[in-house]
Write a protein that holds these residues in place. Sequence first.
Motif, short mmCIF file in Angstrom:
data_model
loop_
_atom_site.label_atom_id
_atom_site.label_comp_id
_atom_site.label_asym_id
_atom_site.label_seq_id
_atom_site.Cartn_x
_atom_site.Cartn_y
_atom_site.Cartn_z
N ALA A 1 3.31 4.24 -18.28
CA ALA A 1 3.12 5.64 -18.67
C ALA A 1 2.42 6.41 -17.56
O ALA A 1 2.79 7.56 -17.26
CB ALA A 1 2.31 5.72 -19.96
N LEU A 2 1.44 5.80 -16.93
CA LEU A 2 0.72 6.47 -15.84
C LEU A 2 1.61 6.60 -14.60
O LEU A 2 1.59 7.64 -13.93
CB LEU A 2 -0.57 5.72 -15.52
N ARG A 3 2.38 5.58 -14.30
CA ARG A 3 3.31 5.67 -13.17
C ARG A 3 4.35 6.75 -13.43
O ARG A 3 4.69 7.51 -12.52
CB ARG A 3 3.99 4.32 -12.93
N ASP A 4 4.86 6.83 -14.65
CA ASP A 4 5.84 7.86 -15.00
C ASP A 4 5.25 9.27 -14.84
O ASP A 4 5.99 10.23 -14.63
CB ASP A 4 6.33 7.69 -16.45
N ASP A 5 3.94 9.35 -14.94
CA ASP A 5 3.25 10.64 -14.79
C ASP A 5 2.88 10.92 -13.33
O ASP A 5 2.21 11.90 -13.04
CB ASP A 5 1.99 10.64 -15.66
N GLY A 6 3.28 10.02 -12.42
CA GLY A 6 3.06 10.24 -10.99
C GLY A 6 1.84 9.58 -10.40
O GLY A 6 1.53 9.79 -9.22
N HIS A 7 1.15 8.77 -11.18
CA HIS A 7 -0.03 8.08 -10.65
C HIS A 7 0.37 6.83 -9.87
O HIS A 7 1.35 6.17 -10.21
CB HIS A 7 -0.98 7.70 -11.79
N ASP A 8 -0.40 6.54 -8.85
CA ASP A 8 -0.19 5.34 -8.04
C ASP A 8 -1.05 4.24 -8.66
O ASP A 8 -2.28 4.26 -8.53
CB ASP A 8 -0.61 5.63 -6.60
N VAL A 9 -0.41 3.32 -9.38
CA VAL A 9 -1.14 2.27 -10.08
C VAL A 9 -0.79 0.91 -9.48
O VAL A 9 0.38 0.52 -9.44
CB VAL A 9 -0.81 2.25 -11.60
N VAL A 10 -1.82 0.21 -9.02
CA VAL A 10 -1.67 -1.15 -8.49
C VAL A 10 -2.38 -2.10 -9.45
O VAL A 10 -3.49 -1.80 -9.91
CB VAL A 10 -2.29 -1.26 -7.08
N ARG A 11 -1.74 -3.19 -9.75
CA ARG A 11 -2.33 -4.17 -10.67
C ARG A 11 -3.16 -5.20 -9.90
O ARG A 11 -2.78 -5.62 -8.81
CB ARG A 11 -1.24 -4.90 -11.46
N VAL A 12 -4.28 -5.59 -10.48
CA VAL A 12 -5.16 -6.60 -9.89
C VAL A 12 -4.38 -7.87 -9.53
O VAL A 12 -4.57 -8.44 -8.47
CB VAL A 12 -6.32 -6.93 -10.85
N VAL A 13 -3.47 -8.28 -10.42
CA VAL A 13 -2.74 -9.53 -10.21
C VAL A 13 -1.78 -9.45 -9.02
O VAL A 13 -1.32 -10.48 -8.54
CB VAL A 13 -1.98 -9.98 -11.47
N ASP A 14 -1.51 -8.24 -8.53
CA ASP A 14 -0.62 -8.07 -7.40
C ASP A 14 -1.35 -7.96 -6.06
O ASP A 14 -0.72 -7.85 -5.01
CB ASP A 14 0.27 -6.84 -7.58
N ILE A 15 -2.67 -8.00 -6.09
CA ILE A 15 -3.46 -7.93 -4.87
C ILE A 15 -3.85 -9.33 -4.46
O ILE A 15 -4.50 -10.05 -5.21
CB ILE A 15 -4.70 -7.04 -5.07
N GLU A 16 -3.46 -9.69 -3.26
CA GLU A 16 -3.67 -11.06 -2.77
C GLU A 16 -5.14 -11.48 -2.83
O GLU A 16 -5.45 -12.62 -3.15
CB GLU A 16 -3.14 -11.18 -1.35
N ASP A 17 -6.05 -10.58 -2.53
CA ASP A 17 -7.48 -10.90 -2.54
C ASP A 17 -8.03 -11.16 -3.94
O ASP A 17 -9.12 -11.70 -4.08
CB ASP A 17 -8.30 -9.76 -1.93
N LEU A 18 -7.28 -10.76 -4.97
CA LEU A 18 -7.77 -10.88 -6.34
C LEU A 18 -6.96 -11.86 -7.16
O LEU A 18 -7.40 -12.96 -7.44
CB LEU A 18 -7.79 -9.50 -7.00
N GLY A 19 -5.78 -11.46 -7.61
CA GLY A 19 -4.95 -12.33 -8.43
C GLY A 19 -5.48 -12.48 -9.84
O GLY A 19 -6.39 -11.79 -10.28
N VAL A 20 -4.90 -13.44 -10.55
CA VAL A 20 -5.28 -13.70 -11.94
C VAL A 20 -6.70 -14.26 -12.00
O VAL A 20 -7.11 -15.05 -11.16
CB VAL A 20 -4.29 -14.70 -12.58
N SER A 21 -7.45 -13.81 -12.98
CA SER A 21 -8.81 -14.30 -13.25
C SER A 21 -9.81 -13.96 -12.15
O SER A 21 -10.79 -14.67 -11.95
CB SER A 21 -8.83 -15.81 -13.50
#
Length: 110
Positions: free
Chosen positions: A16-36
């Motif tokens: 919904a936020l991306r559809d509204d034009g926001h740049d949203v990155v998920r924690v799980v997609d960032i190599e330095d972070l990931g799951v947990s």
Amino acid sequence: MELLADENVETEWIQALRDDGHDVVRVVDIEDLGVSASDPDVLAVATRKDRVLLTADQSDFSNPPADEHPGIIIIADVTRTGGEVRRAVRRIERSVSDLSDHVAYVSDWL
């Protein structure tokens, strides 16, 4: 608005936020972070990348462990729809020019 979505953020809210034009990155997609990834690490990356943290983790982020951060938006009620989250973020964005060091609750903006 550039956002970092914590691992507990629903896909519906992100879309919904991306559809509204926001740049949203998920924690799980960032190599330095990931799951947990730890909460302090998540906030540190949000700060380093200058992204507002979007989370449903009220207990750990209502009183942020960092003195300075780019802002935190908390969705305390996990039954919120994507439309509700989008509407609240729009209102926050229109009303608060700089979220730095602030914590905003979606429920306060509906």
